[in-house]
Design a protein around this motif. Structure first.
Motif, PDB file in Angstrom:
ATOM      1  N   LEU A 191       0.828  -1.207   0.000  1.00 20.66           N
ATOM      2  CA  LEU A 191       0.000   0.000   0.000  1.00 20.66           C
ATOM      3  C   LEU A 191       0.866   1.261   0.000  1.00 20.66           C
ATOM      4  O   LEU A 191       0.529   2.260  -0.642  1.00 20.66           O
ATOM      5  N   LYS A 192       1.974   1.221   0.719  1.00 23.51           N
ATOM      6  CA  LYS A 192       2.859   2.382   0.745  1.00 23.51           C
ATOM      7  C   LYS A 192       3.461   2.658  -0.622  1.00 23.51           C
ATOM      8  O   LYS A 192       3.661   3.817  -1.005  1.00 23.51           O
ATOM      9  N   THR A 193       3.743   1.593  -1.390  1.00 24.35           N
ATOM     10  CA  THR A 193       4.278   1.801  -2.736  1.00 24.35           C
ATOM     11  C   THR A 193       3.262   2.496  -3.648  1.00 24.35           C
ATOM     12  O   THR A 193       3.631   3.177  -4.599  1.00 24.35           O
ATOM     13  N   LEU A 194       1.964   2.322  -3.313  1.00 24.31           N
ATOM     14  CA  LEU A 194       0.912   2.991  -4.090  1.00 24.31           C
ATOM     15  C   LEU A 194       0.638   4.401  -3.605  1.00 24.31           C
ATOM     16  O   LEU A 194      -0.104   5.144  -4.249  1.00 24.31           O
TER      17      LEU A 194
ATOM     18  N   VAL B 211      -1.501 -10.308  -0.802  1.00 28.94           N
ATOM     19  CA  VAL B 211      -1.433  -9.045  -1.527  1.00 28.94           C
ATOM     20  C   VAL B 211      -2.386  -9.049  -2.715  1.00 28.94           C
ATOM     21  O   VAL B 211      -2.939  -8.010  -3.092  1.00 28.94           O
ATOM     22  N   ASP B 212      -2.618 -10.216  -3.296  1.00 29.06           N
ATOM     23  CA  ASP B 212      -3.497 -10.295  -4.464  1.00 29.06           C
ATOM     24  C   ASP B 212      -4.912  -9.826  -4.129  1.00 29.06           C
ATOM     25  O   ASP B 212      -5.557  -9.139  -4.931  1.00 29.06           O
ATOM     26  N   VAL B 213      -5.407 -10.198  -2.952  1.00 25.65           N
ATOM     27  CA  VAL B 213      -6.758  -9.774  -2.553  1.00 25.65           C
ATOM     28  C   VAL B 213      -6.802  -8.256  -2.361  1.00 25.65           C
ATOM     29  O   VAL B 213      -7.741  -7.590  -2.790  1.00 25.65           O
ATOM     30  N   MET B 214      -5.777  -7.698  -1.730  1.00 29.71           N
ATOM     31  CA  MET B 214      -5.733  -6.250  -1.533  1.00 29.71           C
ATOM     32  C   MET B 214      -5.584  -5.521  -2.868  1.00 29.71           C
ATOM     33  O   MET B 214      -6.206  -4.473  -3.090  1.00 29.71           O
ATOM     34  N   ARG B 215      -4.800  -6.075  -3.777  1.00 31.48           N
ATOM     35  CA  ARG B 215      -4.645  -5.457  -5.098  1.00 31.48           C
ATOM     36  C   ARG B 215      -5.986  -5.443  -5.831  1.00 31.48           C
ATOM     37  O   ARG B 215      -6.338  -4.466  -6.507  1.00 31.48           O
TER      38      ARG B 215
ATOM     39  N   ILE C 155      -6.094   7.723  -5.557  1.00 27.00           N
ATOM     40  CA  ILE C 155      -5.363   7.377  -4.332  1.00 27.00           C
ATOM     41  C   ILE C 155      -5.658   8.392  -3.237  1.00 27.00           C
ATOM     42  O   ILE C 155      -5.806   8.046  -2.065  1.00 27.00           O
ATOM     43  N   ASP C 156      -5.785   9.667  -3.614  1.00 28.27           N
ATOM     44  CA  ASP C 156      -6.124  10.693  -2.623  1.00 28.27           C
ATOM     45  C   ASP C 156      -7.508  10.445  -2.028  1.00 28.27           C
ATOM     46  O   ASP C 156      -7.723  10.649  -0.829  1.00 28.27           O
ATOM     47  N   ASP C 157      -8.448   9.995  -2.865  1.00 23.53           N
ATOM     48  CA  ASP C 157      -9.783   9.682  -2.353  1.00 23.53           C
ATOM     49  C   ASP C 157      -9.731   8.526  -1.358  1.00 23.53           C
ATOM     50  O   ASP C 157     -10.402   8.559  -0.323  1.00 23.53           O
ATOM     51  N   ILE C 158      -8.943   7.522  -1.676  1.00 26.41           N
ATOM     52  CA  ILE C 158      -8.816   6.382  -0.757  1.00 26.41           C
ATOM     53  C   ILE C 158      -8.161   6.820   0.544  1.00 26.41           C
ATOM     54  O   ILE C 158      -8.532   6.361   1.625  1.00 26.41           O
TER      55      ILE C 158
END
Length: 515
Positions: A99-102, A118-122, A135-138
């Motif tokens: 998540l930090k890389t995103l 990670v696949d589920v989170m992706r 990303i700002d909205d998230i």
């Protein structure tokens, strides 16, 4: 008793320890013989340690029980495989690094149970991005990453689309109210929609109402929404108008009665507004409830008084133009007062009279005001007379010049009257030429009657017929008080009869006739 039987008895009396989350299952060596147990007891001594057997036996029992319930055979879609404490911590670190890389802040996710891979989170992040979220909205609400795509997000979005929110607007809806992703469709969302339908909100308007105020989906039915509706009905708002009010201004369902609605209503009633008139105002302009009492309404009322509007006229001003309570009034009044004084030669006292009769002038553009004024000045009317006409009938400044031209040419060419009569009765320009002025003038001309413009136009059609058939002459009456958006207030007329004695019929005949 042999030593073998003693050992077996000791083993059978020991309680078997249950392993809740076994990480690995020991696989016995192919060369090692696994003892076969009969229904009662083993036929021989097991050469291997007891622990592996206990693990295998527990796992095989779970598999046997799970086979009876097919829905539990596969691991959870949300969390993946069953993990131990150590593995969960490792997975959390890996996911947080991803998540930090995103560019997603993971600080608020510490207390949130994350998926196992990670696949589920992706999958979740990509799905939200396909909706239109950035990303700002998230980062504004990172807890949305705790919602399963299949169990939470898809059912909720499907229901929102079903009730009328366009698919293209779903991303904006989630961005405005991301908490909706945690809601249950059956337990939380559907009852709110049913409540809105019960208020007579049209089915096709549900999507519009929720799109305008999505937080409604998080309210409890027995809380603020019910009490605000009940209070509005108690002050005279008709129940059948609640639905249109909610459609126009859904925020009223989130207002507390004791701290927002009731104080505003009580203040407006204290200014002299009748409760019935106030209820009709709210039915047509529900957004008035959103005006802040202390920051906007009270300062605007004080501003009206400071500009010369009489306190007893406040109720009439508000009833004619309720929006005046929410405008930046001091700046508008200052600008218009200066303009009226400079261009129209109307002093502050006359300006106050204009506002009392037509408060909409505070929002009227100055170039619109000047068009009819310039037309009157071009007809050789002195500026002082034009100022008197505007003070007496402010509706002149909102009239269309094309219609004024037609009425003026008929006045000069057909009626042949002096301009002085227009100065005395400027309301002439507010009447329709084709439906009132021409027909009545033709009737008077055929009878050979000559009268003032006031006597000709300032009455209803029925009263006009009665005047033509009467054998008496009425005195000139004061022109009606013209209120935009309401009826004309026609003062009672005094009748001068040829006979000194007044009959009962004549007394009844002199009643005030409402237009």
């Amino acid at each position: 008793m042999s030593s073998i039987s003693v050992l077996l008895r000791r083993r059978t009396t020991k309680p078997i320890k249950k392993i809740i989350f076994p990480i690995t299952i020991p696989i016995p060596n192919p060369t090692t013989q696994i003892p076969h147990f009969t229904q009662n007891r083993p036929t021989g001594l097991c050469p291997c340690p007891p622990q592996p057997y206990q693990v295998i036996h527990s796992f095989s029992t779970q598999q046997t029980q799970a086979s009876k319930f097919p829905e539990y055979e596969m691991p959870s879609v949300t969390w993946g495989v069953i993990q131990g404490r150590k593995e969960r911590l490792v997975s959390r670190v890996i996911i947080c690094d991803y998540l930090k890389t995103l560019g997603i802040l993971s600080d608020e996710l510490e207390q949130l149970e994350l998926p196992s891979t990670v696949d589920v989170m992706r999958e979740r992040v990509e799905f939200l991005q396909k909706l239109g979220l950035t990303i700002d909205d998230i980062n504004q609400y990172p807890l949305m990453l705790g919602c399963s795509v299949r169990k939470n997000i898809i059912p909720v979005l499907g229901y929102l689309e079903k009730i009328g929110i366009p698919r293209s607007k779903l991303g904006e809806f989630v961005n405005n109210y991301p908490q909706v992703l945690h809601a249950s469709v059956v337990v939380e969302l559907a009852p709110v929609v049913k409540f809105l339908r019960g208020l007579d909100v049209e089915k096709q308007d549900i999507g519009y109402v929720l799109g305008k105020y999505p937080e409604l989906l998080g309210f409890k039915l027995e809380g603020t929404m019910s009490t605000s509706v009940a209070y509005l009905v108690s002050i005279g708002v008709r129940p059948r108008d609640i639905g249109p009010m909610v459609t126009q201004y859904p925020y009223l369902l989130g207002m507390r009665v004791g701290t927002m609605i009731k104080p505003l209503v009580d203040y407006l009633l204290s200014l002299g507004l009748p409760k019935t008139i106030l209820a009709r105002m709210l039915e047509k302009r529900a957004y008035i409830l959103g005006y802040d009492l202390e920051e906007t309404v009270k300062p605007n009322v004080e501003c009206l008084l400071s500009f010369g509007i009489r306190r007893e006229a406040l109720a009439s001003v508000i009833a004619q133009y309720p929006q005046i309570l929410g405008l930046p009034l001091k700046a508008k009044l200052s600008s218009q007062q200066y303009f009226f004084n400079l261009k129209l030669k109307i002093d502050p006292q006359g300006f106050a009279q204009v506002i009392e009769k037509m408060p909409q002038i505070v929002s009227l553009h100055q170039h619109v005001i000047m068009k009819p004024v310039e037309f009157l000045l071009a007809r050789a009317l002195p500026s002082e007379d034009v100022a008197k006409m505007v003070v007496k009938c402010p509706q002149l400044v909102a009239s269309r010049v094309e219609l004024m031209k037609n009425s003026y040419y008929f006045f000069k060419s057909e009626m042949g009257r002096p301009l002085k009569e227009l100065v005395e009765f400027p309301e002439y320009f507010t009447y329709s030429l084709e439906s009132r002025i021409k027909p009545r003038y033709q009737r008077l001309k055929s009878k050979g009657i000559r009268c003032s413009l006031n006597w000709l136009l300032n009455c209803s059609d029925q009263r006009f017929e009665e005047r033509l058939q009467g054998d008496y002459i009425e005195t000139e009456s004061i022109a009606p008080t013209f209120c935009m958006g309401g009826k004309l207030e026609l003062p009672g007329n005094e009748i001068v009869s040829d006979e000194e004695d007044e009959s009962e019929d004549e007394v009844l005949f002199r009643r005030t006739v409402s237009l």
